[in-house]
Scaffold this active site. Structure first.
Site, PDB file in Angstrom:
ATOM      1  N   TYR A   1      71.232  98.402  30.895  1.00 54.08           N
ATOM      2  CA  TYR A   1      70.275  97.346  31.199  1.00 54.08           C
ATOM      3  C   TYR A   1      68.873  97.697  30.680  1.00 54.08           C
ATOM      4  O   TYR A   1      68.270  96.916  29.946  1.00 54.08           O
ATOM      5  CB  TYR A   1      70.262  97.105  32.709  1.00 54.08           C
ATOM      6  CG  TYR A   1      70.009  95.677  33.119  1.00 54.08           C
ATOM      7  CD1 TYR A   1      70.361  95.232  34.381  1.00 54.08           C
ATOM      8  CD2 TYR A   1      69.394  94.765  32.264  1.00 54.08           C
ATOM      9  CE1 TYR A   1      70.130  93.936  34.774  1.00 54.08           C
ATOM     10  CE2 TYR A   1      69.165  93.469  32.651  1.00 54.08           C
ATOM     11  CZ  TYR A   1      69.530  93.063  33.910  1.00 54.08           C
ATOM     12  OH  TYR A   1      69.300  91.777  34.309  1.00 54.08           O
TER      13      TYR A   1
ATOM     14  N   GLU B   1      65.179  94.185  23.432  1.00 53.01           N
ATOM     15  CA  GLU B   1      64.684  92.809  23.373  1.00 53.01           C
ATOM     16  C   GLU B   1      63.165  92.786  23.243  1.00 53.01           C
ATOM     17  O   GLU B   1      62.612  92.055  22.432  1.00 53.01           O
ATOM     18  CB  GLU B   1      65.120  92.046  24.632  1.00 53.01           C
ATOM     19  CG  GLU B   1      66.610  91.796  24.700  1.00 53.01           C
ATOM     20  CD  GLU B   1      67.042  91.199  26.037  1.00 53.01           C
ATOM     21  OE1 GLU B   1      66.235  90.486  26.670  1.00 53.01           O
ATOM     22  OE2 GLU B   1      68.186  91.459  26.451  1.00 53.01           O
TER      23      GLU B   1
END
Lengths: 311, 242
Positions: free
Chosen positions: B164, B171
């Site tokens: 995660y 991103e």
């Protein structure tokens, strides 16, 4: 001579089940509100508005008006306590939510320095519609303030602190966003000119009057005493005739006012704000409509929640 | 009297039957959906590995898998519908936020801004997404078929601890790399003056989105951690009441 059986109330923490307080010699006719006051004496930082008492940790909290004797408990009642967090009175909440947008808009109207390019600081827009928009926006929030102080009677006493922060950021932020575009030096007046502005202004004023009439009507309903509950009905005031078609005409008029404001200014952010407001108010109206329909057997079936004949 | 009672029980049985067929239909669809998504992401994983092994570089890798990625990631919108109609018991908002952030990355960042498609951060988040999705969808598939091997459960509730944050880094780095190109081209932006008195600057929108990771990522991460404690250790977590 009858002996009154006194109740004993044991208060446990709803989450940890630890013993918090033991109240003895409680009158059977005491309300939950009285018990909360007694609990407050032992724990001064948990004022009554902050307390949620229930008979089971997973249950909804008991109402302040519930009488101890009528609850499904023996002479020793066990209640579970939950802290609702710091609370603010509804009046304070409404005041904060109204003063913010009113003042924020004015900051942009007067083009306070550092908002727009410094060339335009403290100038005013040449367009008449911008002045009109400022007047309408200010009057809308002044009316809300006056209603909050003199008209509204709130059923719930308080609201949690977190909610007020969230609500205020939303209202103040949106007002700033709208005001930025309407008072911008590069603002474009409406395409259809005076005609568009005047029609929209007329509808805006009608909706504001309508909204105010409805609030007065609802207030009078409450004033007639809480013994006999009645649902709101149309009166001699033509603005209240919307009650024939809709359960919450105050929301209908509010949406109407914002729609006419967005047409008057021809500003897309205002239209988006109106849409968001409509969605939220439609949810509230549907809830109220459902509550009315359930409570009153003779509730008129032609009434919809917020939009006549549609929603 | 007796006949009306019979009608009552007949109606009840009909309702029960309807409910049972609905839930059987739902399970069948969900099983198909999860198998299809597992297969899709496996295809993506294999395509990426093949490209890297054959070409030895990651340049052009995104272009080769772009269409497949867009198809399967967009199809994940169905999961929001599943939550909304109730056949999956997860919050619509949590699922919505996760799917929307994925769709945003795929369509509004990597798809629209060609120059960043050869960045390493793109490869980073693609790899992370691929591993996460394969684990997640195979977990759901085996769960629906009631044959869940422990290692998949372990993988689903432990790998995210590493994946995660890595995915978020990938991103964020990609969006950061895209900023100068957005500014220069002025894409997806609208300036004043215009008829509707509105303006939108995609450059500042991206910056605000990057900042929004700060409050959102910890919430989603701790949500997964709570799920992990509940599933792997059987702890009962007391949720804070709103």
């Amino acid at each position: 001579m009858s002996r009154t059986t006194f109740f004993e109330v044991r208060v446990l923490n709803g989450k940890t089940k630890e013993h918090l307080c033991f109240l003895d010699k409680v009158e059977p006719y005491s309300t939950i509100g009285d018990i909360k006051s007694l609990f407050h004496k032992s724990y001064p930082h948990w004022y009554p508005a902050r307390q949620a008492l229930s008979l089971d940790p997973k249950d909804k909290s008991l109402r302040d008006e519930d009488i101890l004797q009528n609850l499904p408990v023996g002479t020793t009642a066990t209640m579970y306590f939950r802290d609702l967090g710091p609370q603010i009175g509804w009046t304070m909440v409404f005041l904060a939510e109204c003063i913010g947008p009113l003042l924020t808009y004015l900051l942009f109207y007067f083009r306070v320095p550092y908002i727009y390019s410094h060339r335009y600081a403290l100038t005013s827009s040449p367009h008449q519609v911008v002045r009109l928009a400022c007047a309408c926006h200010t009057c809308h929030y002044m009316k809300k303030l006056i209603e909050t102080i003199f008209v509204h009677r709130f059923s719930h006493g308080t609201m949690p602190l977190r909610t007020i922060v969230r609500n205020c950021s939303y209202y103040w932020g949106c007002s700033a966003w709208l005001a930025y575009y309407i008072n911008h030096p590069l603002y474009t007046p409406p395409s259809y000119g005076e005609l568009q502005v005047n029609y929209a202004l007329f509808i805006f004023m009608m909706c504001e009057l309508g909204n105010f009439s409805i609030h007065l009507t609802l207030n009078n309903l409450r004033a007639e005493g809480s013994r006999c509950r009645r649902f709101p009905a149309p009166t001699k005031n033509p603005f209240t005739w919307l009650f024939f078609f809709v359960s919450c005409p105050n929301y209908t008029y509010e949406v109407g006012a914002w729609m006419s404001f967005s047409i008057m200014t021809q500003c897309l952010p205002v239209a988006l704000y109106t849409l968001l407001g409509f969605l939220q108010m439609a949810i509230w109206a549907k809830g109220k409509h459902r509550a009315y329909s359930r409570e009153f057997k003779d509730y008129p079936s032609v009434r919809m929640a917020i939009i006549p004949l549609v929603l | 009297m007796a006949s009306s009672e019979d009608d009552g029980t007949v109606e009840e049985k009909e309702n029960n039957n309807k409910r049972r067929t609905k839930s059987a239909l739902a399970t069948a669809w969900l099983t198909f959906y999860n198998i299809a998504m597992t297969a899709g992401w496996l295809v993506l994983a294999i395509a990426m590995m093949r490209f890297y092994i054959q070409k030895g570089t990651t340049k052009g890798l995104y272009r080769s898998i772009a269409r497949t990625l867009k198809f399967f990631q967009t199809f994940a919108l169905a999961e929001v519908v599943h939550c909304a109609i109730g056949i999956v018991r997860t919050s619509v908002i949590v699922t919505g936020v996760q799917v929307c952030s994925r769709i945003f990355m795929v369509w509004f960042v990597t798809n629209s801004i060609r120059q960043i498609q050869s960045e390493e951060s793109v490869i980073l988040f693609l790899v992370v997404w691929t591993i996460t999705e394969i684990t997640r969808y195979s977990y759901y598939t085996f769960n629906l078929l009631h044959h869940l091997p422990y290692f998949i459960k372990w993988a689903r509730y432990n790998l995210f601890i590493v994946l995660y944050p890595l995915g978020v880094i990938g991103e964020l780095m990609t969006i950061y790399a895209a900023l100068p190109f957005v500014r220069r081209s002025g894409m997806y932006s609208m300036r004043l003056p215009n008829k509707y008195n509105v303006s939108f600057d995609y450059y500042y929108c991206l910056i605000i989105l990057m900042l929004s990771y700060i409050p959102l990522f910890p919430q989603l991460f701790f949500h997964m951690l709570r799920q992990r404690r509940r599933v792997l250790h059987g702890e009962v977590i007391v949720e804070k009441d709103d």
